[in-house]
Design a protein around this motif. Structure first.
Motif, mmCIF file in Angstrom:
data_model
loop_
_atom_site.group_PDB
_atom_site.id
_atom_site.type_symbol
_atom_site.label_atom_id
_atom_site.label_comp_id
_atom_site.label_asym_id
_atom_site.label_seq_id
_atom_site.Cartn_x
_atom_site.Cartn_y
_atom_site.Cartn_z
ATOM 1 N N VAL A 59 0.864 -1.175 0.000
ATOM 2 C CA VAL A 59 0.000 0.000 0.000
ATOM 3 C C VAL A 59 0.903 1.229 0.000
ATOM 4 O O VAL A 59 1.705 1.422 0.914
ATOM 5 C CB VAL A 59 -0.954 0.011 1.199
ATOM 6 C CG1 VAL A 59 -1.720 1.327 1.265
ATOM 7 C CG2 VAL A 59 -1.936 -1.155 1.109
ATOM 8 N N VAL A 61 -2.740 6.967 0.288
ATOM 9 C CA VAL A 61 -4.173 7.218 0.137
ATOM 10 C C VAL A 61 -4.339 8.686 -0.211
ATOM 11 O O VAL A 61 -3.716 9.557 0.414
ATOM 12 C CB VAL A 61 -4.952 6.872 1.422
ATOM 13 C CG1 VAL A 61 -6.391 7.360 1.338
ATOM 14 C CG2 VAL A 61 -4.925 5.373 1.666
ATOM 15 N N ARG A 85 -6.796 18.173 -1.699
ATOM 16 C CA ARG A 85 -7.664 18.958 -0.800
ATOM 17 C C ARG A 85 -6.941 20.190 -0.295
ATOM 18 O O ARG A 85 -7.560 21.232 -0.083
ATOM 19 C CB ARG A 85 -8.107 18.077 0.385
ATOM 20 C CG ARG A 85 -9.007 16.918 -0.037
ATOM 21 C CD ARG A 85 -9.520 16.141 1.158
ATOM 22 N NE ARG A 85 -8.422 15.586 1.941
ATOM 23 C CZ ARG A 85 -8.562 14.943 3.081
ATOM 24 N NH1 ARG A 85 -9.762 14.761 3.595
ATOM 25 N NH2 ARG A 85 -7.520 14.453 3.721
ATOM 26 N N CYS A 106 5.783 8.729 -1.708
ATOM 27 C CA CYS A 106 5.669 9.690 -0.601
ATOM 28 C C CYS A 106 6.501 10.948 -0.852
ATOM 29 O O CYS A 106 7.625 10.871 -1.357
ATOM 30 C CB CYS A 106 6.113 9.025 0.698
ATOM 31 S SG CYS A 106 5.862 10.053 2.158
ATOM 32 N N HIS A 107 5.950 12.075 -0.418
ATOM 33 C CA HIS A 107 6.651 13.351 -0.603
ATOM 34 C C HIS A 107 7.918 13.441 0.256
ATOM 35 O O HIS A 107 8.746 14.324 0.051
ATOM 36 C CB HIS A 107 5.721 14.520 -0.285
ATOM 37 C CG HIS A 107 5.494 14.733 1.191
ATOM 38 N ND1 HIS A 107 4.733 13.869 1.960
ATOM 39 C CD2 HIS A 107 5.935 15.682 2.032
ATOM 40 C CE1 HIS A 107 4.726 14.295 3.202
ATOM 41 N NE2 HIS A 107 5.434 15.388 3.289
ATOM 42 N N CYS A 136 3.884 5.964 1.855
ATOM 43 C CA CYS A 136 3.575 6.957 2.893
ATOM 44 C C CYS A 136 3.406 6.316 4.271
ATOM 45 O O CYS A 136 3.479 7.013 5.286
ATOM 46 C CB CYS A 136 2.281 7.701 2.547
ATOM 47 S SG CYS A 136 2.416 8.719 1.056
ATOM 48 N N PHE A 137 3.185 5.011 4.328
ATOM 49 C CA PHE A 137 2.903 4.348 5.607
ATOM 50 C C PHE A 137 4.205 3.821 6.217
ATOM 51 O O PHE A 137 4.417 2.608 6.315
ATOM 52 C CB PHE A 137 1.876 3.237 5.413
ATOM 53 C CG PHE A 137 0.522 3.756 5.024
ATOM 54 C CD1 PHE A 137 -0.380 4.175 5.989
ATOM 55 C CD2 PHE A 137 0.163 3.866 3.690
ATOM 56 C CE1 PHE A 137 -1.616 4.688 5.638
ATOM 57 C CE2 PHE A 137 -1.074 4.377 3.328
ATOM 58 C CZ PHE A 137 -1.962 4.791 4.297
ATOM 59 N N PHE A 138 5.066 4.736 6.608
ATOM 60 C CA PHE A 138 6.396 4.342 7.093
ATOM 61 C C PHE A 138 6.508 4.428 8.614
ATOM 62 O O PHE A 138 7.583 4.267 9.166
ATOM 63 C CB PHE A 138 7.487 5.184 6.417
ATOM 64 C CG PHE A 138 7.372 6.676 6.639
ATOM 65 C CD1 PHE A 138 7.865 7.259 7.799
ATOM 66 C CD2 PHE A 138 6.766 7.492 5.699
ATOM 67 C CE1 PHE A 138 7.759 8.622 8.012
ATOM 68 C CE2 PHE A 138 6.656 8.858 5.900
ATOM 69 C CZ PHE A 138 7.155 9.427 7.067
ATOM 70 N N ARG A 139 5.402 4.687 9.294
ATOM 71 C CA ARG A 139 5.405 4.678 10.754
ATOM 72 C C ARG A 139 4.571 3.511 11.261
ATOM 73 O O ARG A 139 3.422 3.342 10.840
ATOM 74 C CB ARG A 139 4.840 5.995 11.297
ATOM 75 C CG ARG A 139 5.775 7.161 11.066
ATOM 76 C CD ARG A 139 5.281 8.408 11.755
ATOM 77 N NE ARG A 139 4.175 9.031 11.020
ATOM 78 C CZ ARG A 139 3.507 10.091 11.444
ATOM 79 N NH1 ARG A 139 3.798 10.623 12.624
ATOM 80 N NH2 ARG A 139 2.547 10.614 10.718
ATOM 81 N N GLN A 174 -5.654 -4.493 5.676
ATOM 82 C CA GLN A 174 -4.900 -5.302 4.707
ATOM 83 C C GLN A 174 -4.498 -6.613 5.374
ATOM 84 O O GLN A 174 -3.985 -6.611 6.501
ATOM 85 C CB GLN A 174 -3.647 -4.526 4.269
ATOM 86 C CG GLN A 174 -2.791 -5.265 3.235
ATOM 87 C CD GLN A 174 -1.551 -4.478 2.825
ATOM 88 O OE1 GLN A 174 -0.980 -3.763 3.630
ATOM 89 N NE2 GLN A 174 -1.139 -4.626 1.579
ATOM 90 N N ARG A 208 -0.216 1.021 11.244
ATOM 91 C CA ARG A 208 0.711 1.970 10.629
ATOM 92 C C ARG A 208 -0.005 3.279 10.325
ATOM 93 O O ARG A 208 -1.233 3.317 10.217
ATOM 94 C CB ARG A 208 1.324 1.388 9.343
ATOM 95 C CG ARG A 208 2.188 0.163 9.637
ATOM 96 C CD ARG A 208 2.926 -0.332 8.414
ATOM 97 N NE ARG A 208 3.634 -1.581 8.733
ATOM 98 C CZ ARG A 208 4.153 -2.398 7.839
ATOM 99 N NH1 ARG A 208 4.064 -2.100 6.546
ATOM 100 N NH2 ARG A 208 4.775 -3.513 8.204
ATOM 101 N N LEU A 209 0.801 4.324 10.183
ATOM 102 C CA LEU A 209 0.267 5.664 10.002
ATOM 103 C C LEU A 209 0.987 6.306 8.830
ATOM 104 O O LEU A 209 2.185 6.088 8.636
ATOM 105 C CB LEU A 209 0.512 6.465 11.286
ATOM 106 C CG LEU A 209 -0.161 7.806 11.465
ATOM 107 C CD1 LEU A 209 -1.676 7.694 11.401
ATOM 108 C CD2 LEU A 209 0.272 8.411 12.805
ATOM 109 N N ASP A 210 0.260 7.101 8.050
ATOM 110 C CA ASP A 210 0.920 7.695 6.883
ATOM 111 C C ASP A 210 1.617 9.005 7.245
ATOM 112 O O ASP A 210 1.578 9.474 8.378
ATOM 113 C CB ASP A 210 -0.050 7.832 5.705
ATOM 114 C CG ASP A 210 -1.022 8.976 5.860
ATOM 115 O OD1 ASP A 210 -1.109 9.560 6.960
ATOM 116 O OD2 ASP A 210 -1.711 9.299 4.883
ATOM 117 N N CYS A 211 2.295 9.578 6.249
ATOM 118 C CA CYS A 211 3.158 10.742 6.473
ATOM 119 C C CYS A 211 2.406 11.934 7.057
ATOM 120 O O CYS A 211 2.964 12.685 7.860
ATOM 121 C CB CYS A 211 3.848 11.124 5.163
ATOM 122 S SG CYS A 211 2.711 11.318 3.765
ATOM 123 N N THR A 255 -4.314 8.990 7.792
ATOM 124 C CA THR A 255 -4.843 7.713 7.311
ATOM 125 C C THR A 255 -4.111 6.589 8.036
ATOM 126 O O THR A 255 -2.891 6.641 8.201
ATOM 127 C CB THR A 255 -4.642 7.536 5.790
ATOM 128 O OG1 THR A 255 -5.157 8.677 5.112
ATOM 129 C CG2 THR A 255 -5.352 6.292 5.291
#
Lengths: 135, 135
Positions: A32, A35, A57, A98-99, A105-108, B25, B79-82, B86
């Motif tokens: 993933v 999002v 957004r 990811c920026h 983006c889910f790196f935590r 997931q 997990r958490l995104d940047c 999300t």
């Protein structure tokens, strides 16, 4: 505009704000990546151009993923959930999603009572956005 | 309430409606099973109980996934995104995630100019909800 694309869009139940969440998943590994959100026009462009396009957004504008960073997402397949209010994009991610320069983006991850950073950047953010330092 | 859990919740940026989207997931296969919503209490319960708990927007109530159908999701990792807005739940899905009896809610794919149903139910919906026919 083709009738087929309109038929595709007709099954997507955009929310009161005109948006649906869209998950981008690497088509072959299942990772993933991110999002984001889509309005009707973003979904239309994604299907017609074969690359992920979202609605930003924060900028309140259409966002062809990779238009600034070059990190595009080629559309492999678009899927829709049972309620029609969430889209799953199977994509082929060019580079990183990811920026921050990370692949996903889910790196935590919540591990052992704290947030762990489980991936390092593949690319320095300043390489992704050379004309927008700090972005 | 442990400090650690509060620290976890503190990094999640719930939206103006108090919710964040949560992707479930399957942890080992990578299959995206469903997307639902979490408020702060649902996220807290997910972490403390080790099973997915959501906020049902239609029922406006906490929803311990599987409490009616038995199709629970054991939490493998959160997990958490940047942006922190999300959540990705790596879970072990017991049975099926979708109320239609299919493993995943994303069983419609846009192929060849039409929506194709790409998965059949593993379980009849009336077996999932014997006391709520038609649900």
């Amino acid at each position: 505009m083709s009738d087929a694309i309109e038929r595709a869009l007709g099954e997507i139940r955009f929310g009161p704000d005109g948006l649906v969440p869209a998950i981008a998943q690497q088509h072959d590994t299942g990772e993933v990546l991110m999002v984001a959100w889509m309005n009707r026009e973003a979904a239309r462009l994604t299907l017609t151009e074969g690359r992920a396009c979202y609605w930003s957004r924060s900028r309140q504008a259409l966002w062809r993923k990779g238009e600034t960073s070059g990190q595009t997402q080629r559309l492999h397949e678009l899927r829709l959930d049972c309620d029609g209010d969430t889209v799953l994009l199977l994509v082929d991610q060019h580079g990183v999603a990811c920026h921050t320069g990370r692949r996903s983006c889910f790196f935590r991850a919540w591990r052992g009572g704290d947030w762990a950073v489980i991936a390092e950047p593949d690319i320095a953010p300043e390489e992704l956005y050379p004309e927008r330092p700090g972005q």
